[in-house]
Design a protein around this motif. Structure first.
Motif, short mmCIF file in Angstrom:
data_model
loop_
_atom_site.label_atom_id
_atom_site.label_comp_id
_atom_site.label_asym_id
_atom_site.label_seq_id
_atom_site.Cartn_x
_atom_site.Cartn_y
_atom_site.Cartn_z
N ASN A 14 0.84 -1.19 0.00
CA ASN A 14 0.00 0.00 0.00
C ASN A 14 0.88 1.24 0.00
O ASN A 14 1.55 1.54 0.99
CB ASN A 14 -0.92 -0.02 1.22
CG ASN A 14 -2.00 1.03 1.15
OD1 ASN A 14 -1.72 2.21 1.30
ND2 ASN A 14 -3.22 0.61 0.88
N LEU A 15 0.86 1.99 -1.10
CA LEU A 15 1.73 3.16 -1.25
C LEU A 15 1.34 4.28 -0.28
O LEU A 15 2.19 5.09 0.11
CB LEU A 15 1.67 3.67 -2.68
CG LEU A 15 2.14 2.68 -3.75
CD1 LEU A 15 1.98 3.29 -5.14
CD2 LEU A 15 3.60 2.30 -3.52
N ILE A 16 0.09 4.34 0.09
CA ILE A 16 -0.35 5.35 1.05
C ILE A 16 0.36 5.14 2.38
O ILE A 16 0.91 6.07 2.98
CB ILE A 16 -1.88 5.28 1.23
CG1 ILE A 16 -2.58 5.46 -0.11
CG2 ILE A 16 -2.36 6.30 2.25
CD1 ILE A 16 -4.02 5.00 -0.12
N SER A 17 0.38 3.88 2.83
CA SER A 17 1.03 3.56 4.10
C SER A 17 2.54 3.78 4.01
O SER A 17 3.15 4.27 4.96
CB SER A 17 0.73 2.11 4.49
OG SER A 17 -0.65 1.92 4.68
N VAL A 18 3.14 3.42 2.87
CA VAL A 18 4.57 3.62 2.69
C VAL A 18 4.92 5.10 2.82
O VAL A 18 5.90 5.48 3.49
CB VAL A 18 5.03 3.07 1.32
CG1 VAL A 18 6.48 3.46 1.03
CG2 VAL A 18 4.90 1.55 1.29
N THR A 19 4.12 5.94 2.20
CA THR A 19 4.39 7.38 2.24
C THR A 19 4.22 7.95 3.64
O THR A 19 5.04 8.75 4.10
CB THR A 19 3.44 8.12 1.27
OG1 THR A 19 3.51 7.51 -0.02
CG2 THR A 19 3.84 9.59 1.15
N VAL A 20 3.17 7.54 4.34
CA VAL A 20 2.92 8.06 5.68
C VAL A 20 4.00 7.60 6.65
O VAL A 20 4.47 8.38 7.50
CB VAL A 20 1.52 7.64 6.17
CG1 VAL A 20 1.29 8.08 7.61
CG2 VAL A 20 0.44 8.23 5.27
N VAL A 21 4.40 6.33 6.55
CA VAL A 21 5.47 5.84 7.41
C VAL A 21 6.78 6.57 7.11
O VAL A 21 7.55 6.90 8.02
CB VAL A 21 5.64 4.31 7.25
CG1 VAL A 21 6.91 3.82 7.93
CG2 VAL A 21 4.43 3.59 7.82
N SER A 22 7.05 6.84 5.83
CA SER A 22 8.25 7.61 5.47
C SER A 22 8.18 9.00 6.08
O SER A 22 9.19 9.52 6.58
CB SER A 22 8.36 7.69 3.94
OG SER A 22 8.46 6.41 3.36
N ALA A 23 7.00 9.59 6.03
CA ALA A 23 6.83 10.91 6.64
C ALA A 23 7.05 10.87 8.15
O ALA A 23 7.58 11.82 8.74
CB ALA A 23 5.42 11.45 6.33
N TRP A 24 6.67 9.77 8.76
CA TRP A 24 6.88 9.59 10.20
C TRP A 24 8.37 9.55 10.53
O TRP A 24 8.82 10.19 11.48
CB TRP A 24 6.19 8.32 10.66
CG TRP A 24 6.65 7.79 11.98
CD1 TRP A 24 7.60 6.85 12.22
CD2 TRP A 24 6.15 8.18 13.28
NE1 TRP A 24 7.75 6.62 13.56
CE2 TRP A 24 6.86 7.43 14.24
CE3 TRP A 24 5.19 9.09 13.71
CZ2 TRP A 24 6.63 7.56 15.60
CZ3 TRP A 24 4.96 9.21 15.07
CH2 TRP A 24 5.68 8.46 16.00
N PHE A 25 9.14 8.81 9.75
CA PHE A 25 10.58 8.72 9.99
C PHE A 25 11.27 10.06 9.77
O PHE A 25 12.23 10.40 10.46
CB PHE A 25 11.20 7.65 9.10
CG PHE A 25 11.01 6.24 9.61
CD1 PHE A 25 11.64 5.82 10.77
CD2 PHE A 25 10.20 5.35 8.94
CE1 PHE A 25 11.47 4.54 11.25
CE2 PHE A 25 10.02 4.06 9.40
CZ PHE A 25 10.65 3.65 10.57
N ILE A 26 10.78 10.81 8.80
CA ILE A 26 11.41 12.11 8.50
C ILE A 26 11.03 13.16 9.54
O ILE A 26 11.87 13.96 9.97
CB ILE A 26 11.01 12.57 7.08
CG1 ILE A 26 11.63 11.64 6.04
CG2 ILE A 26 11.45 14.01 6.83
CD1 ILE A 26 11.18 11.92 4.62
N GLY A 27 9.76 13.18 9.93
CA GLY A 27 9.30 14.23 10.84
C GLY A 27 8.34 13.71 11.89
O GLY A 27 7.18 14.15 11.95
#
Length: 351
Positions: free
Chosen positions: A129-142
């Motif tokens: 799920n690309l939505i989850s991948v993006t949100v988790v990436s955003a979590w690691f960044i900020g």
């Protein structure tokens, strides 16, 4: 003298000029329905003057669409999948905090959607799920922009921690809450011999979370009814998933903090962490779940167990998104087993 022909004979002899029809709404129709209900949530953000959240959603949606357009310019196929990119961008923005940097949200959405188009070039959707991948990436960044866990160990042992959070002002209460609560207690709930505490109606309408997807649970419920009304939304996997998760919360969660059995706060678990939103809009995403009934049940049941251990009884800022990613990996295992079983059955049939 002409023979009389009754209406039933005429009906039986009619030839349909359109013999091929959809037994369920097409993918494009489903996407349009999803866009409509998402736009309703976005309108609510405008009504509540949550303009920062709208800017983040606009940024992620623009990034996703730009990623799709650049891919289309060079590949020139599957234009209708632009619906998927728009929806993905909107969902990404709704799962990010309204204080998240707009530029970062835009580029994350843009790069992940664009890269996925080349990694999965022959697929309309991906197994992850690309939505989850993006949100988790955003979590690691900020991660500092995401809200913290509200539930503490002391609150875990309480029978209704949501009532304590409402009374302490964590979840604001609307002025109309008492009127509706009293009406329900004097009519419907009086028959069931239960009492609805004040504040739950407000929590259901708007939790006031900084993450837009966590806010309007009542609209999410209405969206579910709309999807189910014309078979555009399969309820099997979401029902097993959320049923398993809420049952475990109700029966077992307080015991981890020394509480009593069967006293978990189901309302808190359902109305926070984006539980309803993720279940309706993301968990059942195309291509990310098994195909057989048995596979779907195992997938949904184990995902509910994962949610129980990751999200707990609620107020998690990103637990449900992590649950979706773990479920995607589980889906790969189940799909592999399904394919092996299918090949074995075909081999026996050919023999």
């Amino acid at each position: 003298m002409k023979n009389k022909i009754n209406s039933s004979e005429i009906k039986n002899n009619l030839v349909n000029v359109n013999p091929y029809v959809f037994s369920t709404p097409s993918v494009s129709s489903k996407c349009i329905r999803m866009l409509v209900v998402l736009i309703i949530q976005i309108i609510m953000l405008g009504i509540t003057k949550s303009f920062s959240a709208l800017y983040v959603i606009l940024a992620t949606t623009s990034g996703a669409v730009l990623g799709f357009v650049l891919h289309y310019i060079f590949v020139r196929k599957q234009w209708y999948t632009v619906y998927f990119s728009i929806i993905q961008g909107m969902l990404i923005g709704m799962l990010l905090p309204e204080s998240y940097p707009i530029a970062t949200a835009f580029f994350l959405s843009f790069f992940i959607i664009l890269i996925s188009k080349y990694l999965f070039v022959n697929c309309v959707t991906t197994w992850v799920n690309l939505i989850s991948v993006t949100v988790v990436s955003a979590w690691f960044i900020g991660s500092r922009f995401f809200p913290p866990f509200i539930i503490t160990r002391d609150l875990m042992a309480l029978k209704n921690p949501s009532s304590y959070l409402i009374q302490s002002g964590v979840f604001p209460v609307y002025s109309f809450d008492s009127v509706i609560t009293n009406f329900l207690n004097n009519t419907i709930f009086s028959w069931l011999k239960v009492t609805l505490p004040e504040g739950y109606i407000s929590l259901l309408c708007d939790s006031h979370s900084v993450i837009p997807a966590f806010r309007f649970n009542l609209i999410t419920i209405f969206s579910t009814v709309l999807f189910c009304s014309d078979d555009s939304f399969s309820t099997f996997i979401p029902s097993v998933f959320i049923g398993t998760y809420l049952l475990l919360v109700r029966l077992l969660f307080p015991m981890f903090a020394g509480g009593a059995f069967n006293t978990g706060d189901v309302i808190l678990a359902m109305c926070t962490s984006g539980t309803l939103f993720v279940t309706v809009f993301i968990f059942n995403w195309y291509g990310t779940h098994p195909t057989s009934i048995v596979g779907k049940f195992i997938y949904a049941f184990l995902s509910g167990v994962f949610a129980f251990f990751i999200v707990g009884c609620g107020t998690s800022p990103i637990g449900m998104v992590y649950t979706v990613l773990i479920s995607n990996i589980l889906n790969l295992i189940i799909r592999s087993i399904e394919e092996c079983h299918y090949e074995a059955v075909c081999s026996v049939a050919r023999a």
